[in-house]
Scaffold this active site. Structure first.
Site, mmCIF file in Angstrom:
data_model
loop_
_atom_site.group_PDB
_atom_site.id
_atom_site.type_symbol
_atom_site.label_atom_id
_atom_site.label_comp_id
_atom_site.label_asym_id
_atom_site.label_seq_id
_atom_site.Cartn_x
_atom_site.Cartn_y
_atom_site.Cartn_z
ATOM 1 N N SER A 36 -13.637 1.200 -6.751
ATOM 2 C CA SER A 36 -13.888 2.578 -6.034
ATOM 3 C C SER A 36 -13.975 2.376 -4.663
ATOM 4 O O SER A 36 -15.110 1.736 -4.087
ATOM 5 C CB SER A 36 -15.021 3.067 -6.819
ATOM 6 O OG SER A 36 -15.717 4.072 -6.012
ATOM 7 N N HIS A 95 -9.383 3.669 -7.101
ATOM 8 C CA HIS A 95 -10.135 4.867 -7.658
ATOM 9 C C HIS A 95 -10.945 5.668 -6.429
ATOM 10 O O HIS A 95 -11.498 4.876 -5.507
ATOM 11 C CB HIS A 95 -11.313 4.303 -8.530
ATOM 12 C CG HIS A 95 -12.103 5.326 -9.328
ATOM 13 N ND1 HIS A 95 -11.798 5.763 -10.344
ATOM 14 C CD2 HIS A 95 -13.457 5.888 -8.806
ATOM 15 C CE1 HIS A 95 -12.780 6.710 -10.774
ATOM 16 N NE2 HIS A 95 -13.399 6.802 -9.941
ATOM 17 N N ASP A 107 -13.232 8.803 -5.246
ATOM 18 C CA ASP A 107 -13.839 9.705 -5.653
ATOM 19 C C ASP A 107 -14.440 10.846 -4.693
ATOM 20 O O ASP A 107 -14.596 10.842 -3.582
ATOM 21 C CB ASP A 107 -15.565 8.996 -5.782
ATOM 22 C CG ASP A 107 -15.446 8.132 -7.072
ATOM 23 O OD1 ASP A 107 -15.420 8.386 -8.060
ATOM 24 O OD2 ASP A 107 -15.587 7.126 -6.660
ATOM 25 N N MET A 123 -16.019 14.433 -3.879
ATOM 26 C CA MET A 123 -17.308 15.027 -4.076
ATOM 27 C C MET A 123 -17.555 16.361 -3.462
ATOM 28 O O MET A 123 -17.007 16.058 -2.077
ATOM 29 C CB MET A 123 -18.367 14.049 -3.971
ATOM 30 C CG MET A 123 -18.536 12.931 -4.907
ATOM 31 S SD MET A 123 -19.769 11.859 -4.429
ATOM 32 C CE MET A 123 -19.388 10.480 -5.619
ATOM 33 N N HIS A 167 -10.815 10.925 -9.032
ATOM 34 C CA HIS A 167 -11.625 11.362 -9.861
ATOM 35 C C HIS A 167 -12.409 12.717 -8.964
ATOM 36 O O HIS A 167 -13.143 12.249 -8.294
ATOM 37 C CB HIS A 167 -12.762 10.140 -10.055
ATOM 38 C CG HIS A 167 -13.854 10.563 -10.648
ATOM 39 N ND1 HIS A 167 -15.025 9.823 -10.884
ATOM 40 C CD2 HIS A 167 -14.113 11.746 -11.390
ATOM 41 C CE1 HIS A 167 -15.997 10.191 -11.708
ATOM 42 N NE2 HIS A 167 -15.482 11.549 -11.856
ATOM 43 N N MET A 176 -14.940 15.220 -8.719
ATOM 44 C CA MET A 176 -16.394 15.774 -9.011
ATOM 45 C C MET A 176 -16.475 16.770 -8.145
ATOM 46 O O MET A 176 -17.319 16.870 -7.076
ATOM 47 C CB MET A 176 -17.453 14.591 -8.686
ATOM 48 C CG MET A 176 -17.305 13.606 -9.837
ATOM 49 S SD MET A 176 -18.016 12.041 -9.029
ATOM 50 C CE MET A 176 -16.812 11.245 -8.222
ATOM 51 N N MET A 235 -18.301 8.569 -17.931
ATOM 52 C CA MET A 235 -19.508 8.332 -16.905
ATOM 53 C C MET A 235 -20.741 7.435 -17.301
ATOM 54 O O MET A 235 -21.204 7.858 -18.574
ATOM 55 C CB MET A 235 -19.893 9.433 -16.347
ATOM 56 C CG MET A 235 -18.987 10.267 -15.369
ATOM 57 S SD MET A 235 -18.148 9.369 -14.105
ATOM 58 C CE MET A 235 -19.479 8.493 -13.137
ATOM 59 N N ASP A 244 -16.998 4.460 -15.832
ATOM 60 C CA ASP A 244 -17.145 4.471 -14.584
ATOM 61 C C ASP A 244 -18.790 4.551 -14.200
ATOM 62 O O ASP A 244 -19.157 5.501 -14.851
ATOM 63 C CB ASP A 244 -16.375 5.693 -13.675
ATOM 64 C CG ASP A 244 -16.661 5.961 -12.315
ATOM 65 O OD1 ASP A 244 -17.016 5.019 -11.844
ATOM 66 O OD2 ASP A 244 -16.096 7.023 -11.802
HETATM 67 C C1 DX5 Z 1 -19.754 7.791 -9.216
HETATM 68 C C2 DX5 Z 1 -18.552 7.642 -8.827
HETATM 69 C C3 DX5 Z 1 -18.106 6.224 -9.253
HETATM 70 C C4 DX5 Z 1 -18.681 5.322 -8.482
HETATM 71 C C5 DX5 Z 1 -19.096 3.863 -8.978
HETATM 72 O O1 DX5 Z 1 -20.122 9.194 -8.956
HETATM 73 O O2 DX5 Z 1 -17.886 8.168 -9.880
HETATM 74 O O3 DX5 Z 1 -16.607 5.893 -9.062
HETATM 75 O O4 DX5 Z 1 -18.181 4.928 -6.896
HETATM 76 O O5 DX5 Z 1 -19.635 2.831 -8.042
HETATM 77 P P1 DX5 Z 1 -20.470 1.470 -8.760
HETATM 78 O O6 DX5 Z 1 -19.565 0.953 -9.521
HETATM 79 O O7 DX5 Z 1 -20.904 0.859 -7.693
HETATM 80 O O8 DX5 Z 1 -21.391 2.129 -9.680
HETATM 81 ZN ZN ZN Z 2 -15.672 7.649 -9.921
#
Ligand code: DX5
Ligand code: ZN
Length: 216
Positions: free
Chosen positions: A8, A33, A35, A37, A66, A68, A137, A175
């Site tokens: 990530s 990956h 993310d 947001m 991903h 969010m 999650m 994740d």
């Molecule tokens: C959290 C993200 C994850 C995050 C995971 O909302 O979706 O992808 O980056 O990070 P770690 O592996 O540090 O928990």
């Molecule tokens: Zn994620």
């Protein structure tokens, strides 16, 4: 069962994203990956289309995006154009999830569905056959570096049961809080893809950390 690691980039150094991409390119991780947001669906704001586009230019590996964000269906075509291979949306964020997954596939991407920790596995029962991936999650989404929620392990096993019952070949992704200590159990429970942010980018040697997750 696949053993795919998807580092990530939320945990990467944003001033040196190109360098982080180069490190992951040289590792045995098969996916990136990313993310996205929006500060509404989750309390945090991360990055968006320009960063996805830039990383598309920095790798030939699978771009695993991903989302969010609320109403993710508004951005399906934009993320395709930016270069996403997998586009994962939250079941809690898309009212017409069936239509959204269809739109992702029609746009030429693989469709993922993510479940927050409080959302039961049965929430994806009716879309299991049209999903390419189910994302469990294992932390509340929004931030990297959180503690793995222990009950997620059993949730992975129950997701595997659902997919077998539905004759679905969807991958299971986990994740949040994944590390070298829980990776083996997650793979054994049926996970195919492990996302790892801190476990990779906070490690002294990210390439070695990725290898350790694969070998767990
Ligand atoms: C959290 C993200 C994850 C995050 C995971 O909302 O979706 O992808 O980056 O990070 P770690 O592996 O540090 O928990
Ligand atoms: Zn994620």
């Amino acid at each position: 069962m696949a053993r795919i690691i998807s580092p990530s980039f939320l945990s990467a150094d944003f001033l040196r994203l190109g360098e982080s991409a180069r490190v992951v390119n040289e590792s045995r991780a098969e996916w990136f990956h990313l993310d996205v947001m929006d500060g509404v669906f989750v309390p945090n704001i991360s990055f968006g289309l320009p960063v996805v586009r830039a990383l598309r230019g920095a790798t030939e590996k699978v771009l695993d995006v991903h989302l969010m964000i609320v109403q993710p269906e508004r951005y399906v075509d934009d993320f395709r154009t930016a270069g996403a291979d997998y586009l994962t949306v939250h079941v809690e964020a898309s009212t017409h999830l069936h239509r959204t997954l269809q739109a992702i596939r029609d746009a030429g991407m693989r469709a993922g569905v993510a479940l927050n920790p409080h959302t039961p596995v049965c929430a994806v029962e009716e879309v299991a056959e049209m999903a390419d991936m189910i994302l469990i999650m294992s932390v509340n989404p929004g931030f990297g570096g959180q503690k793995f929620i222990a009950s997620s392990l059993d949730k992975v096993a129950r997701t595997k049961e659902l997919l077998l019952r539905k004759n679905s070949s969807a991958l299971i992704q986990v994740d949040g809080g994944v590390n070298a200590e829980n990776a083996a159990q997650l793979f054994a429970a049926g996970a195919d893809v492990l996302v790892a942010g801190n476990a990779v980018f906070a490690a002294e040697d990210p390439v070695k950390a990725i290898q350790q997750l694969i070998d767990a």
